[in-house]
Design a protein around this motif. Sequence first.
Motif, short mmCIF file in Angstrom:
data_model
loop_
_atom_site.label_atom_id
_atom_site.label_comp_id
_atom_site.label_asym_id
_atom_site.label_seq_id
_atom_site.Cartn_x
_atom_site.Cartn_y
_atom_site.Cartn_z
N ASP A 183 -15.02 37.08 -26.39
CA ASP A 183 -16.24 36.26 -26.85
C ASP A 183 -16.94 35.34 -25.73
O ASP A 183 -18.20 35.19 -25.40
N GLU A 184 -16.34 34.55 -24.93
CA GLU A 184 -16.40 33.72 -23.86
C GLU A 184 -17.20 34.69 -22.89
O GLU A 184 -18.32 34.40 -22.42
N GLN A 185 -16.70 35.77 -22.61
CA GLN A 185 -17.30 36.91 -21.63
C GLN A 185 -18.59 37.39 -22.10
O GLN A 185 -19.52 37.47 -21.21
N LYS A 186 -18.78 37.75 -23.30
CA LYS A 186 -19.76 38.31 -23.94
C LYS A 186 -21.05 37.19 -23.75
O LYS A 186 -22.26 37.52 -23.52
N LEU A 187 -20.49 36.04 -24.33
CA LEU A 187 -21.45 34.83 -24.13
C LEU A 187 -22.07 34.62 -22.81
O LEU A 187 -23.24 34.48 -22.61
N LEU A 188 -21.26 34.55 -21.82
CA LEU A 188 -21.66 34.65 -20.47
C LEU A 188 -22.51 35.66 -20.03
O LEU A 188 -23.46 35.38 -19.33
N GLN A 189 -22.17 36.71 -20.36
CA GLN A 189 -22.99 38.16 -19.84
C GLN A 189 -24.45 37.86 -20.53
O GLN A 189 -25.29 38.32 -19.87
N LYS A 190 -24.61 37.58 -21.69
CA LYS A 190 -25.77 37.21 -22.42
C LYS A 190 -26.61 36.25 -21.75
O LYS A 190 -27.63 36.50 -21.62
N LEU A 191 -25.91 35.27 -21.29
CA LEU A 191 -26.69 34.16 -20.61
C LEU A 191 -27.19 34.55 -19.27
O LEU A 191 -28.41 34.40 -18.82
N ALA A 192 -26.39 35.43 -18.57
CA ALA A 192 -26.93 36.03 -17.27
C ALA A 192 -27.97 36.87 -17.43
O ALA A 192 -28.86 36.89 -16.69
N LYS A 193 -27.85 37.81 -18.51
CA LYS A 193 -28.93 38.67 -18.93
C LYS A 193 -30.17 38.11 -19.02
O LYS A 193 -31.25 38.33 -18.42
N GLN A 194 -30.11 36.88 -19.72
CA GLN A 194 -31.46 36.21 -20.11
C GLN A 194 -32.00 35.62 -19.05
O GLN A 194 -33.15 35.76 -18.61
N ARG A 195 -31.14 35.12 -17.77
CA ARG A 195 -31.51 34.61 -16.70
C ARG A 195 -32.44 35.53 -15.74
O ARG A 195 -33.64 35.82 -15.31
N LYS A 196 -31.52 37.05 -15.75
CA LYS A 196 -32.30 38.04 -15.03
C LYS A 196 -33.49 38.36 -15.56
O LYS A 196 -34.43 38.74 -14.81
N ASP A 197 -33.45 38.53 -16.95
CA ASP A 197 -34.81 38.98 -17.43
C ASP A 197 -35.96 37.96 -16.99
O ASP A 197 -36.99 38.24 -16.83
N SER A 198 -35.67 36.63 -17.29
CA SER A 198 -36.55 35.64 -16.98
C SER A 198 -36.96 35.80 -15.49
O SER A 198 -38.37 35.67 -15.35
N ILE A 199 -36.02 35.90 -14.62
CA ILE A 199 -36.50 35.97 -13.01
C ILE A 199 -37.42 37.24 -12.78
O ILE A 199 -38.37 37.02 -12.38
N GLU A 200 -37.26 38.12 -13.52
CA GLU A 200 -38.04 39.47 -13.39
C GLU A 200 -39.56 39.06 -13.97
O GLU A 200 -40.41 39.32 -13.33
N ILE A 201 -39.62 38.55 -15.22
CA ILE A 201 -40.94 37.97 -15.66
C ILE A 201 -41.58 37.23 -14.85
O ILE A 201 -42.74 37.25 -14.46
N PHE A 202 -40.85 36.14 -14.49
CA PHE A 202 -41.42 34.90 -13.78
C PHE A 202 -41.92 35.64 -12.50
O PHE A 202 -43.24 35.23 -11.94
N ARG A 203 -41.35 36.53 -11.60
CA ARG A 203 -41.86 37.21 -10.43
C ARG A 203 -43.02 38.07 -10.77
O ARG A 203 -43.99 38.07 -10.03
N GLN A 204 -42.96 38.86 -11.78
CA GLN A 204 -44.47 39.61 -12.28
C GLN A 204 -45.59 38.75 -12.47
O GLN A 204 -46.63 39.08 -12.18
N GLN A 205 -45.24 37.50 -13.03
CA GLN A 205 -46.34 36.53 -13.22
C GLN A 205 -46.64 35.50 -12.06
O GLN A 205 -47.47 34.60 -12.28
N ASN A 206 -45.95 35.75 -10.97
CA ASN A 206 -46.06 35.03 -9.70
C ASN A 206 -46.05 33.47 -9.79
O ASN A 206 -46.44 32.76 -9.31
N ARG A 207 -44.90 33.31 -10.57
CA ARG A 207 -44.30 31.89 -10.69
C ARG A 207 -42.94 31.57 -10.09
O ARG A 207 -41.93 31.58 -10.81
N ALA A 208 -43.09 31.64 -8.82
CA ALA A 208 -41.80 31.52 -7.93
C ALA A 208 -41.00 30.32 -8.11
O ALA A 208 -39.76 30.29 -8.22
#
Length: 150
Positions: A50-75
């Motif tokens: 459960d802990e690993q799934k939780l950490l993976q979810k948090l990491a995936k959220q960060r990766k998705d956010s990074i991608e969106i922010f890069r698309q919107q030029n919010r470095a």
Amino acid sequence: MSLELTINAAIKTAMLAKAEAELRALRAIKAAVLVAKTAEGASGELTEADEQKLLQKLAKQRKDSIEIFRQQNRADLAVKEEEELAIIERYLPKQLTGEELRAEVSGIIAAVGASGPADMGKVMGAATKQLAGKADGKAISALVKELLTK
């Protein structure tokens, strides 16, 4: 030592060091752990899986956010997310490299006896179980598709 205890100790260390980015990430992990422990139907304790799934979810959220922010030029926002992602990844198991992943997926395809794209579901079921926490689901899926269409 459980993830919660490890994170609490790391928060204290980060506070003493005045490490702002580290504190943000650690507090996000702690909040997610508390939410998971107190969720309806939860037993009050998290298993290591459960802990690993939780950490993976948090990491995936960060990766998705990074991608969106890069698309919107919010470095500026992307940098904050990257800092948090680096800290979250410290608590995840080591991810497989491209070659290691290819070898693992090839072995799974051989073990399952898959011969073409029609067997993708069978391979993905086995691969996601066997490689849980070691590789990203998108990467596994793309590689399985590539190997089965050859």
